[in-house]
Design an enzyme around this catalytic site. Structure first.
Site, PDB file in Angstrom:
ATOM      1  N   ASP A 139       0.791  -1.535  -0.173  1.00  0.00           N
ATOM      2  CA  ASP A 139       0.003   0.112   0.457  1.00  0.00           C
ATOM      3  C   ASP A 139       0.872   1.163  -0.402  1.00  0.00           C
ATOM      4  O   ASP A 139       0.027   2.308  -0.232  1.00  0.00           O
ATOM      5  CB  ASP A 139      -1.080   0.087   1.070  1.00  0.00           C
ATOM      6  CG  ASP A 139      -1.878  -1.248   1.806  1.00  0.00           C
ATOM      7  OD1 ASP A 139      -1.632  -1.763   0.372  1.00  0.00           O
ATOM      8  OD2 ASP A 139      -2.344  -1.279   2.431  1.00  0.00           O
ATOM      9  N   ARG A 286       0.224  -9.179  -4.418  1.00  0.00           N
ATOM     10  CA  ARG A 286       0.801  -9.008  -3.687  1.00  0.00           C
ATOM     11  C   ARG A 286       2.155 -10.627  -3.929  1.00  0.00           C
ATOM     12  O   ARG A 286       2.740 -10.618  -3.185  1.00  0.00           O
ATOM     13  CB  ARG A 286      -0.267  -9.408  -2.256  1.00  0.00           C
ATOM     14  CG  ARG A 286      -0.223  -8.522  -1.167  1.00  0.00           C
ATOM     15  CD  ARG A 286      -1.105  -8.710  -0.360  1.00  0.00           C
ATOM     16  NE  ARG A 286      -1.169  -9.458   0.428  1.00  0.00           N
ATOM     17  CZ  ARG A 286      -2.053  -9.701   1.401  1.00  0.00           C
ATOM     18  NH1 ARG A 286      -2.349  -9.030   1.499  1.00  0.00           N
ATOM     19  NH2 ARG A 286      -2.021 -11.293   1.890  1.00  0.00           N
TER      20      ARG A 286
HETATM   21  O1  F6P Z   1      -2.479  -3.670   3.740  1.00  0.00           O
HETATM   22  C1  F6P Z   1      -2.184  -4.859   2.448  1.00  0.00           C
HETATM   23  C2  F6P Z   1      -3.874  -5.642   1.546  1.00  0.00           C
HETATM   24  O2  F6P Z   1      -3.066  -6.081   0.671  1.00  0.00           O
HETATM   25  C3  F6P Z   1      -4.682  -4.302   1.134  1.00  0.00           C
HETATM   26  O3  F6P Z   1      -3.663  -3.181   0.606  1.00  0.00           O
HETATM   27  C4  F6P Z   1      -5.517  -4.942   1.497  1.00  0.00           C
HETATM   28  O4  F6P Z   1      -6.605  -4.561   1.678  1.00  0.00           O
HETATM   29  C5  F6P Z   1      -5.336  -6.081   2.477  1.00  0.00           C
HETATM   30  O5  F6P Z   1      -3.710  -6.539   2.412  1.00  0.00           O
HETATM   31  C6  F6P Z   1      -6.308  -6.816   2.141  1.00  0.00           C
HETATM   32  O6  F6P Z   1      -5.341  -8.327   3.224  1.00  0.00           O
HETATM   33  P1  F6P Z   1      -6.256  -9.464   3.526  1.00  0.00           P
HETATM   34  O7  F6P Z   1      -4.603 -10.482   3.694  1.00  0.00           O
HETATM   35  O8  F6P Z   1      -6.729  -9.791   4.781  1.00  0.00           O
HETATM   36  O9  F6P Z   1      -7.110 -10.367   2.387  1.00  0.00           O
END
Ligand code: F6P
Length: 371
Positions: A139, A286
């Site tokens: 982020d 990610r």
């Molecule tokens: O903070 C990183 C992030 O990828 C955000 O952009 C997103 O809202 C969140 O984590 C999603 O998290 P999770 O792994 O719980 O789906």
């Protein structure tokens, strides 16, 4: 005398975590003759019977390009749940974790994480375990560093997605909407919107009007472009609107943003009469290998974190400032979120080249005919 460093990865994963682990181990062992112990699944590994393993240079061989984290991570889990549930005294939970660190022979911690993880880490520092933080999040929303590792890779992935959406949007004369991550900050949407040539960029910092998105689609049609590309940050909201959540969360689960892209697709379809489709890029941003920049930044952060520790620093986070790594107090690092300033140069540039942010006063910008 510092002999053993514990290493923790916390929060959502980000490309480059393994590259930091590799740099920490190589620097700590090779340069300073230290021992490194990896704690598993974030602070979870310090609750109950500890879960940890020694990390040697042999263990980190080949890690530089590998996505995820070999240590595992949690963005909530028992540690946070027990802290927040009120059923357990926060002090007791930290004491249990500190006792486990002592059992493992760990003298100090290097913690890789974003705002939430570094907040927990700073409490360990207060309790007498020296901590050095390393800023991680796709982020890029930590104010104390110019860049977190993971962001540049997420940007590459979003940009490629926008490139691909362009060709299919153009073939079908459609409006294509790409929903990207970022929580309450619009960095991924803004940067990828510019690098991927979006026509409309919607970010949490600038509430938007659905009508103005439709106007932009019509303006493009007037110029002969029958398709439009919109990138929307998951935390974006309409003027006087609210954020969209796919899960409000509870004791065990963090709230999860999501759904604004589909909402925009429905409304823009209705207002323009065009076919509109939404793609949620989600965790593709990610996963997988870090790009060259993130490998470099992660490596630099990892080595600098060990050096800071060996200089006797504690309660600080390594941070990028004007292409160099320096340290900032952890308290400062967790105090302020970095969001896109409304007067940012990049927003101005985007507007100059005709990108719409769909604000009610959007007509004030880019007044001249550019067909
Ligand atoms: O903070 C990183 C992030 O990828 C955000 O952009 C997103 O809202 C969140 O984590 C999603 O998290 P999770 O792994 O719980 O789906």
């Amino acid at each position: 005398m510092l002999r053993t460093i514990g290493l923790i990865t916390g929060g959502g994963d980000a490309p480059g975590l393994n590259a930091v682990i590799r740099a920490v181990v190589k620097t700590a062992v090779g340069e300073y003759g230290l021992r490194v112990v990896g704690i598993e699944d974030s602070f979870e590994g310090l609750i109950g019977e500890p879960r940890a393993r020694p990390l040697t240079p042999a263990d980190v061989r080949g890690l530089l390009p590998r996505g995820g984290t070999i240590l595992g991570t949690r963005n909530r889990g028992r540690f946070v749940e027990r802290l927040e549930s009120g059923a357990h005294q926060p002090k007791a939970i930290y004491n249990e974790a500190v006792e486990n660190l002592r059992r493992l022979g760990i003298d100090a911690l290097i913690v890789l994480g974003g705002e939430g993880t570094l907040t927990t880490a700073s409490e360990f520092d207060r309790l007498g375990i020296p901590v050095i933080g390393v800023p991680k999040t796709i982020d890029n929303d930590l104010a104390a560093t110019e860049m977190t590792f993971g962001f540049m890779t997420a940007l590459d992935i979003s940009t490629e997605a926008l490139d691909r959406l362009h060709t299919t949007a153009e073939s079908h004369d459609r409006v294509m909407i790409l929903e990207v991550m970022g929580r309450h900050a619009g960095w991924i949407a803004l940067h990828s919107g510019i690098s991927g040539g979006a026509d409309v960029i919607l970010i949490p910092e600038i509430p938007f009007s659905m009508r103005k998105i439709a106007d932009k689609v019509f303006e493009r049609e007037g110029c002969g472009s029958q398709f439009s590309i919109i990138v929307v940050a998951e935390g974006a909201k309409e003027v006087e609107g609210v954020e969209h959540y796919q899960d409000m969360g509870d004791d065990e689960r963090a709230p999860r943003l999501g759904g604004i892209g589909q909402h925009v697709a429905q409304e823009v379809g209705r207002l323009t009469g065009k076919e509109a489709r939404c793609v949620v890029l989600g965790h593709l941003q990610r996963g997988g290998s870090p790009n060259a920049f993130d490998r470099m930044l992660a490596t630099n952060f990892g080595s600098a974190a060990v050096r800071a520790m060996m200089r006797g620093q504690r309660g600080v986070m390594v941070a990028l400032h004007a292409a160099n790594i320096r340290t900032v107090p952890l308290a400062e690092a967790i105090a302020k979120r970095k969001t896109v300033p409304a007067d940012s140069q990049l927003i101005r540039t985007a507007r100059d080249i005709g990108v719409s942010f769909a604000t009610p006063d959007e007509d004030e910008y880019h007044k001249h005919e550019t067909c």
